[in-house]
Design an enzyme around this catalytic site. Structure first.
Site, PDB file in Angstrom:
ATOM      1  N   HIS A 117      52.496 129.193  20.195  1.00  0.00           N
ATOM      2  CA  HIS A 117      52.921 128.531  21.437  1.00  0.00           C
ATOM      3  C   HIS A 117      51.900 128.826  22.534  1.00  0.00           C
ATOM      4  O   HIS A 117      51.333 129.923  22.590  1.00  0.00           O
ATOM      5  CB  HIS A 117      54.302 129.024  21.856  1.00  0.00           C
ATOM      6  N   GLU A 168      51.863 120.148  21.717  1.00  0.00           N
ATOM      7  CA  GLU A 168      52.371 120.533  23.029  1.00  0.00           C
ATOM      8  C   GLU A 168      51.192 120.693  23.986  1.00  0.00           C
ATOM      9  O   GLU A 168      50.611 121.786  24.069  1.00  0.00           O
ATOM     10  CB  GLU A 168      53.138 121.858  22.927  1.00  0.00           C
TER      11      GLU A 168
HETATM   12  P1  13P Z   1      59.517 122.561  28.370  1.00  0.00           P
HETATM   13  O1  13P Z   1      60.335 121.500  27.637  1.00  0.00           O
HETATM   14  O2  13P Z   1      60.366 123.419  29.250  1.00  0.00           O
HETATM   15  O3  13P Z   1      58.339 121.968  29.058  1.00  0.00           O
HETATM   16  O4  13P Z   1      58.959 123.554  27.239  1.00  0.00           O
HETATM   17  C1  13P Z   1      58.501 123.011  26.046  1.00  0.00           C
HETATM   18  C2  13P Z   1      58.123 124.070  25.119  1.00  0.00           C
HETATM   19  O5  13P Z   1      57.384 124.968  25.465  1.00  0.00           O
HETATM   20  C3  13P Z   1      58.663 124.004  23.738  1.00  0.00           C
HETATM   21  O6  13P Z   1      58.086 124.964  22.932  1.00  0.00           O
END
Ligand code: 13P
Length: 259
Positions: free
Chosen positions: A96, A168
């Site tokens: 992450h 992400e």
């Molecule tokens: P948010 O949806 O709060 O932006 O976070 C996403 C996330 O980090 C999922 O791993």
């Protein structure tokens, strides 16, 4: 592509009691819904055992937020794949952006973690994504390709069936995040798919690619309708169960219509 994957990373939120209450309500709801998709939650480590007990044998998948690659050893503060396996954990989130940013997580270590998870029968959920600066300099596809190639190095086509990938973009995550445009997501997911196929052949076609980063009530269905998106990885908008439930309900209707 098979079923959709819809899940939430709680990050460093929820006490054990809050987590148990959330999961209990979620399970009651999922049982009534019989969803046409896979649902998962990823609580903090301290809640994993009791939440595993509460979710064993249910349709809810349980994940951990991180893990070391070694089976045991002098690694203060870490948790091993053996420990997660003993718990019967289904998946482990790796890479992450918050772990990359605050704890210097790098692709070479992620490679060891991913291979350890696979050896222990735990599905790795690998997060990849470029920073705002990298996008501004036009190297987002190279950055994501490099993250994938290093962290998946040495994974066989057979083992690749265990993988889940989440795109992400760092600039879209969290309070300061700016939701991505659907076209940006579609382009990157297609790029990731091409890369997975080049690494794993046909198996690469079947690896679910989830999208995460400021998924919310306004955009979740738009994102899910993008052909290249196989699921959603939600932070803030799913921490409140009522909000998550509402999204799951609509996703269920969408999934039924798509079948
Ligand atoms: P948010 O949806 O709060 O932006 O976070 C996403 C996330 O980090 C999922 O791993």
């Amino acid at each position: 592509m098979g079923k959709l994957w819809i899940g939430t990373n709680w990050k460093m939120n929820k006490t054990l009691q809050e987590g148990l209450d959330y999961v209990k309500e979620l399970l009651a709801f999922l049982d009534a819904l019989q969803p046409q998709f896979h649902t998962f939650v990823i609580p903090p480590h301290t809640s994993l055992w009791p939440i595993r007990e509460a979710t064993r044998g249910t349709r809810l998948f349980l994940g951990a937020q991180n893990m070391h690659w070694a089976e045991a050893g002098a690694f203060t503060g870490e948790i091993s794949p053996t420990m997660l396996q003993e718990m019967g954990i289904d998946l482990v989130e790796l890479g992450h952006s918050e772990r990359r940013q605050y704890y210097n997580e790098n692709d070479y270590d992620l490679n060891k973690k991913i291979r350890a998870a696979i050896r222990h029968g735990i599905r790795p959920l690998l997060c990849v994504g470029e920073s705002l600066t990298e996008r501004q300099f036009g190297v987002e596809t190279e950055v994501v390709a490099s993250q994938l190639k290093i962290s998946l190095h040495g994974v066989s086509s057979h083992e690749a069936a265990q993988l889940l990938i989440a795109y992400e973009p760092v600039w879209a995550i969290g309070e300061a995040g700016k939701p991505a445009e659907p076209a940006q997501i579609a382009r990157m997911h297609a790029h990731i798919r091409d890369l997975l196929c080049s690494l794993f052949g046909d198996s690469g076609r079947r690896i679910p690619i989830l999208y995460g980063g400021s998924v919310n009530q306004e955009n979740f269905l738009t994102y899910l309708r993008i052909k290249e998106v196989n699921g959603l990885f939600i932070g803030r908008a799913a921490w409140d169960l009522a909000s998550f439930r509402q999204m799951l309900q609509e996703i269920h209707r969408y999934a039924l219509a798509e079948m």
